[in-house]
Write a protein that holds these residues in place. Sequence first.
Motif, short mmCIF file in Angstrom:
data_model
loop_
_atom_site.label_atom_id
_atom_site.label_comp_id
_atom_site.label_asym_id
_atom_site.label_seq_id
_atom_site.Cartn_x
_atom_site.Cartn_y
_atom_site.Cartn_z
N TYR A 1 0.76 -1.28 0.07
CA TYR A 1 -0.09 -0.11 -0.01
C TYR A 1 0.99 1.33 0.08
O TYR A 1 0.20 2.30 -0.30
N PHE A 2 2.29 1.03 0.40
CA PHE A 2 2.85 2.40 0.54
C PHE A 2 4.06 2.38 -0.71
O PHE A 2 4.61 3.48 -0.93
N ALA A 3 4.19 1.14 -1.67
CA ALA A 3 5.48 1.03 -2.38
C ALA A 3 5.23 2.21 -3.40
O ALA A 3 6.24 2.68 -3.81
N HIS A 4 4.07 2.49 -3.96
CA HIS A 4 3.91 3.44 -5.12
C HIS A 4 4.11 5.01 -4.55
O HIS A 4 4.97 5.55 -5.20
N THR A 5 3.73 5.14 -3.51
CA THR A 5 3.95 6.39 -2.74
C THR A 5 5.43 6.58 -2.46
O THR A 5 6.16 7.90 -2.61
#
Length: 277
Positions: free
Chosen positions: A86-90
Amino acid sequence: MANGSRQAAWEFFGTELKRRREDAGITQVELGARVFVSGGYIGQFEQAIRKPQLDVAQRIDETLQTDGFFERLWRKLIKEQRFADYFAHTAELERLATSIYEWAPAVVPGLLQTREYARAIYLSHNPLATDEWIDDMVNLRLDRAKILNDATRPLYWVVLHETALRVPVGSPDVMAKQLDHLAEMVRSRTALMQVLPFSAGAHPHMGKLMLLHEFEDAPPTVYTEGVNSGNLLDDPATVKVARGAYDLLRADALSRKASLDMIEATAEGYRACAGTT
């Protein structure tokens, strides 16, 4: 593997899945039935929207007779993924941003954490974790912060709730050093920092971490986070509302000088508790 390269690799996974499925003359629905997922899921795998579980990748290999190709690729991508899904793209966007605006309602944000503070955070959430795992997570968090030392570092503006200064994380000595680090980031002009004091009262975003990213040649984004979940949004209307909320936080916060004074005074208080004055 960089996050952008990893996403490209997942897209390759999907492209290869589609190619080999079509070569076998099998529809998405038919393949889904054979590997125990829906045809819609197969379509999302092919578009790199979703990532299959390991057992699904293994069954795809069996069905398409691909000699373990998808299992090997899956294992490589999952092993090298550095951040939660859930945080990888951010995290990827963080490295591309020209400006980052952050609201931290409870704890010091990851980009500003010291090693000792980050370790205490991870231990509080994972009391049974091994030292090796904790060290890996801490190193990963500190690696993220290196963007603030780059020659092309983004403008970084953070609003901290006073809670982040007052609630102890780790020992008084850990907190004193963490707040000293915040003060140094301000004095070195690495970050712009304001504190929203308790006296400002309630705010609609009191419990919601918020990150706004601006880019040179792409639309801005907003990221909010909950328990083991996150939302990355680029809808212009949504980003506009989030930016308005952030502007209100800045308006209600202490001035930069008053914020620095509070940070330094609070650090002194922790030092007195630790007996290191």
